[in-house]
Write an enzyme that holds these catalytic residues in place. Structure first.
Site, PDB file in Angstrom:
ATOM      1  CD1 TRP A 159       0.361  -0.170   3.162  1.00 15.80           C
ATOM      2  CD2 TRP A 159      -1.290   1.371   3.515  1.00 15.80           C
ATOM      3  NE1 TRP A 159       0.398   0.386   4.633  1.00 15.80           N
ATOM      4  CE2 TRP A 159      -0.654   1.148   4.309  1.00 15.80           C
ATOM      5  CE3 TRP A 159      -2.636   2.250   3.217  1.00 15.80           C
ATOM      6  CZ2 TRP A 159      -1.089   2.225   5.576  1.00 15.80           C
ATOM      7  CZ3 TRP A 159      -2.795   2.777   4.116  1.00 15.80           C
ATOM      8  CH2 TRP A 159      -2.102   2.928   5.549  1.00 15.80           C
ATOM      9  CG  ASN A 196       3.639  -6.776   4.718  1.00 14.70           C
ATOM     10  OD1 ASN A 196       3.324  -7.007   5.816  1.00 14.70           O
ATOM     11  ND2 ASN A 196       4.361  -5.724   4.141  1.00 14.70           N
ATOM     12  CG  ASP A 312       2.774  -2.317  11.074  1.00 12.84           C
ATOM     13  OD1 ASP A 312       2.439  -1.351  10.516  1.00 12.84           O
ATOM     14  OD2 ASP A 312       3.789  -3.176  10.585  1.00 12.84           O
ATOM     15  CD  GLU A 496       7.695   4.908   9.051  1.00 13.95           C
ATOM     16  OE1 GLU A 496       7.029   3.564   8.680  1.00 13.95           O
ATOM     17  OE2 GLU A 496       8.373   4.723   9.941  1.00 13.95           O
TER      18      GLU A 496
END
Length: 543
Positions: A159, A196, A312, A496
């Protein structure tokens, strides 16, 4: 090109074997090529656990990305033969048998360089080409070049890549948008779904399904023929997420699918393995130890499913909202996942229309309609006035307000009234000086307050714009841009995640240090600059 991982054993057989922390029972019958691409915890399990337990590296991901210099079976055999010797040194043994993977370093910008110029200079630095991978690497090959996020993330993620591709398109690199779309189509053809990331240790799970949005982006570039070209892969990915739905009884779940008591079929996050994540092995072992009243495999599956969610970790998945050991991801029907699958169903219907397959158009349109009704029935909180997640095991909504509430607006499934009420709830509950917060809970997890993430800012801006809430969308977008600008001026980098509380810092929490680079921040920043331009610099973080 077929990856070496599949020379004779089927992927299903390997996944079944992967349910144990030990190598597959057929390990001794594999040839060298098959053994070469086993995940590290299966190729040399005793050595793997020793390295992770002894924290030889500060980041647990570091060792699983390291490259064995020879056949892993020989490394394993030598380790087992020598480990009990009085003169054995684990660190020296690892240095003698592995090549460490370095971080994806980002260059400092030229003095005074505009942020757009710096981002454009990052794309080549973050680009990789691995049509073939070195023997014994945990990396999976891909036929086309791709962009990695940066820092410890040295591989392509599912993603993340969509938001990176938005930036590439904004930078005029339409060729790489097509290349990355083709890479994801290749993974669907090869594995039956999109992992993933392109590592062997990620093969047991996917991530939020944004492939349909990638196809939509490619169609924006070249025209509607792109929908038809990727129709087989769109349908194959959909089949992966819906596997197990047929014959499922009300109140039961199978893999990614949940059937509620009224017969509604919705989806959850899931992982095919129930062991500690290889890239976070020691953390997962310790988390399971803290959950003394639950089977370890149940905790590990929920941690892995939380990783598949992309969040996560977050209070969204926690039973008590605070402690990671209370995680119960697989018990939760998430509003963002089901909104994305609604969009996938609509996209498949659109693709079928382009190839003039009327029955297909009708079938997927009906599936989208059913999902939309189920979301409105089970995931809309009428009292609070926003979309929520649903606990299918406890038969109740989870009332927490999170940035995921905006996905029904982003995908266009919300009614006008529900969109209006959701916008009001977000403005009152999540709007911060630096954009929107991920949740209202501050507990040290990185997908919680006070962190804000670039992809969620974009989802908010696009979703709110779609329903006419342009002023709120602009507030969110320009505040986040100002946050990005402030840190860029102070530290010469994009990161990030960001602390959106007004301190002007990068985000914190989670399992690893703050990473810079950074793929999806670069992409969203370019899109927001294109959308709001000079208006972004006029909005201060303190407003």
């Amino acid at each position: 090109m077929r990856p070496l991982y599949f020379t004779s054993l089927s992927f299903a057989a390997l996944l079944c074997a992967a349910c144990s922390s030990q190598p597959p029972a057929t390990w001794g019958y594999m040839d060298a090529k098959e053994r070469a691409n086993l995940p590290p915890d299966q190729a040399y399990p005793e050595l793997f656990e020793a390295v992770q337990n002894n924290q030889l590296f500060t980041d647990q991901k570091h060792f699983v990305d390291a490259l064995p210099t020879r056949d892993p079976s020989k490394i394993r055999a030598e380790y087992l033969a020598r480990r009990d010797n009085s003169d054995f040194d684990l660190e020296t043994f690892v240095k003698d048998n592995f090549i460490e993977s370095g971080a994806a370093q980002s260059p400092a910008p030229k003095p005074g360089a505009p942020i757009q110029e710096h981002i454009d200079s990052l794309w080549p630095v973050l680009s990789r080409t691995y049509r073939q991978v070195p023997p014994y690497s945990s990396l999976l090959p891909l036929p086309q070049p791709y962009v990695v996020p940066g820092g410890r993330f040295r591989e392509m993620y599912y993603w993340d890549s969509y938001f990176t591709m938005l930036g590439l398109e904004q930078s005029g690199d339409q060729a790489q948008v097509r290349q990355m779309t083709d890479n994801f189509a290749y993974m669907i053809d090869t594995y039956g779904y999109i992992p993933n990331g392109n590592r062997t240790y990620y093969l047991s799970r996917s991530q939020p399904p944004f492939f349909a949005y990638m196809v939509q982006l490619q169609a924006h570039i070249e025209g509607d023929q792109a929908f038809g070209r990727y129709l087989p892969q769109l349908q194959k990915e959909y089949a992966y997420w819906m596997q197990g739905a047929e014959g499922l009884k009300p109140g039961a779940a199978a893999q990614h699918v949940v059937k509620l008591a009224d017969g509604s079929v919705l989806n959850r996050y899931w992982d095919a393995r129930s062991t500690p994540r290889q890239e976070s092995w020691l953390q997962d072992v310790k988390t399971a130890e803290q959950a003394s009243n639950r089977p370890r495999q149940e905790v590990w599956r929920d941690l892995r499913a939380g990783a598949e969610s992309g969040w996560d970790f977050s209070s969204r998945w926690l039973g008590d909202g605070q402690n990671l050991a209370s995680i119960r991801t697989t018990s939760i029907v998430p509003v963002d996942l089901n909104s994305l699958l609604y969009h996938l169903e609509r996209t498949i219907a659109k693709a079928c229309e382009t190839v003039q397959n009327t029955p297909c158009v009708q079938a997927y349109g009906q599936r989208a309609d059913r999902r939309q009704r189920a979301i409105e029935q089970h995931l809309w909180n009428a009292d609070a006035g926003f979309y929520v997640d649903y606990d299918w095991q406890q038969h109740r909504q989870r009332p927490q307000l999170t940035a995921a509430t905006l996905f029904p607006l982003y995908t266009g499934l919300a009614s006008a009234d529900h969109a209006n009420r959701t916008a009001e709830a977000v403005r009152d509950g999540l709007l911060r000086p630096g954009g929107i917060a991920t949740t209202q809970v501050s507990n040290g997890q990185q997908w919680d307050e006070p962190n804000g993430w670039a992809p969620l800012q974009w989802v908010a801006v696009e979703g709110l714009d779609r329903y006419g809430h342009t002023a709120l969308a602009q507030q969110i977008g320009t505040r986040f841009l100002q946050q990005v600008h402030n840190l860029y001026r102070k530290e010469d980098k994009l990161v990030e995640k960001y602390d959106v509380s007004g301190r002007g810092d990068g985000g914190g929490g989670g399992e690893y240090e703050l990473q810079d680079g950074f793929g999806w921040t670069n992409g969203v920043t370019l899109k927001l600059l294109s959308k709001y331009g000079a208006r972004s610099s006029a909005t201060t973080v303190g407003e």
